[in-house]
Enzyme design. Structure first.
Site, PDB file in Angstrom:
ATOM      1  N   TYR A 160      84.965  63.335  89.924  1.00  0.00           N
ATOM      2  CA  TYR A 160      85.649  64.522  90.447  1.00  0.00           C
ATOM      3  C   TYR A 160      86.728  64.126  91.455  1.00  0.00           C
ATOM      4  O   TYR A 160      87.856  64.638  91.414  1.00  0.00           O
ATOM      5  CB  TYR A 160      84.627  65.449  91.111  1.00  0.00           C
ATOM      6  CG  TYR A 160      85.254  66.614  91.846  1.00  0.00           C
ATOM      7  CD1 TYR A 160      85.756  67.707  91.155  1.00  0.00           C
ATOM      8  CD2 TYR A 160      85.337  66.623  93.238  1.00  0.00           C
ATOM      9  CE1 TYR A 160      86.337  68.785  91.819  1.00  0.00           C
ATOM     10  CE2 TYR A 160      85.909  67.686  93.911  1.00  0.00           C
ATOM     11  CZ  TYR A 160      86.406  68.765  93.198  1.00  0.00           C
ATOM     12  OH  TYR A 160      86.975  69.817  93.873  1.00  0.00           O
ATOM     13  N   LYS A 164      90.844  64.877  91.458  1.00  0.00           N
ATOM     14  CA  LYS A 164      91.595  65.582  92.502  1.00  0.00           C
ATOM     15  C   LYS A 164      92.750  64.729  93.032  1.00  0.00           C
ATOM     16  O   LYS A 164      93.800  65.261  93.387  1.00  0.00           O
ATOM     17  CB  LYS A 164      90.648  65.984  93.634  1.00  0.00           C
ATOM     18  CG  LYS A 164      89.597  67.023  93.238  1.00  0.00           C
ATOM     19  CD  LYS A 164      90.234  68.364  92.839  1.00  0.00           C
ATOM     20  CE  LYS A 164      90.366  68.588  91.362  1.00  0.00           C
ATOM     21  NZ  LYS A 164      90.967  69.904  91.040  1.00  0.00           N
TER      22      LYS A 164
END
Length: 285
Positions: A160, A164
């Site tokens: 994740y 980002k």
């Protein structure tokens, strides 16, 4: 920064696309843009989610169209967070595909239309917003695992955080190509402002639906909620539509990592990797 959605200008005649607009931050972004007169296309992951949310929006505002020939703003908002390892049908890791790759492809297909309309308007009239997160600060050493973009062994949070970081770098790539002072802006008089944004610690279904392997983070979210240290989704959307439609954003802010509000202890700055020119070139290639 003093900002309130009531300060947005009349957006009648403007057209926007918001991905993940059926819930959370995306839902409120759609609502505020539409309340100011904009025509908004709401993208959802399934017809069922999209139709349900569309009906809710229609109860408050009628501003939706089925076909457009102009696009003034794209909000790449949709995302999933810290989910267990899963390969999508086309052979790519699900988080990488949902959070980064799908938005890259969508943006690429929409850029010709956005550049075309930008030629006819004053600078700053056409914008792209990428939802990122302060979670990018925890991206793995080296930033992005280009040798293996589906690293099963890295863990759900590392994947994740890499996503980002990629969202920020994508914003910098777009700014470099189409932002103020870019070759596109100089040569063909077509300028697009780009904003990678951090919405803050926000209470949405994204924060409450992380994978089973993230039980510790679920507990942390519960504590933050208990002490009211998380924004509601509406407040979390303010940075998005500030960058999408506010007259107060400046040309020099294009390409920069932005956050309008922050809670105590939240980090506003970006990691050095988000300014790494080599990473930008590798991702761009």
């Amino acid at each position: 920064m003093a900002f309130h959605p009531g300060t947005l200008p009349d957006l009648k005649g403007n057209v926007f696309i918001v991905t993940g607009g059926n819930s959370g931050i995306g839902y409120d972004t759609v609502a505020h843009l539409a309340e100011h007169g904009a025509h908004v296309y709401m993208c959802a992951r399934s017809p069922e989610k999209g139709h349900s949310s569309h009906r809710q929006h229609q109860e408050n505002t009628p501003h939706f169209l089925a076909l457009e020939t102009a696009l003034h703003g794209l909000v790449n908002n949709a995302g999933i967070m810290a989910m267990p390892f899963e390969m999508a049908k086309d052979g790519r890791e699900a988080q990488w595909q949902t959070n980064y790759l799908a938005h890259w492809v969508l943006t690429k297909h929409l850029l010709p239309l956005m550049l075309q309309i930008a030629k006819t308007l004053h600078p700053g009239s056409v914008r792209i917003v990428n939802l990122t997160s302060s979670g990018h600060l925890g991206a793995p050493k080296g930033g992005i695992s280009f040798k293996d973009l589906s690293p099963k062994d890295s863990g759900p949070w590392a994947r994740y955080e890499q996503n980002k970081l990629a969202n920020i770098l994508h914003g910098k790539i777009l700014h470099k190509a189409y932002g103020p002072g870019s070759p596109s802006a100089r040569n063909v008089e077509s300028e697009i402002w780009v904003s990678p944004v951090h919405p803050g610690l926000v209470e949405t279904n994204l924060a409450t639906s992380v994978g089973d392997s993230s039980s510790g983070m679920i507990c942390a979210f519960s504590v933050l909620h208990m002490f009211r240290l998380m924004w509601l989704a509406d407040k979390g959307s303010w940075t998005s539509f500030f960058c999408t439609a506010s007259r107060d954003i400046k040309a020099q802010q294009s390409g920069t990592y932005l956050k309008v509000f922050r809670r105590f202890g939240e980090l506003r700055w970006q990691s050095s990797m988000a300014n790494d020119g080599k990473l930008v070139e590798m991702l761009e290639g």
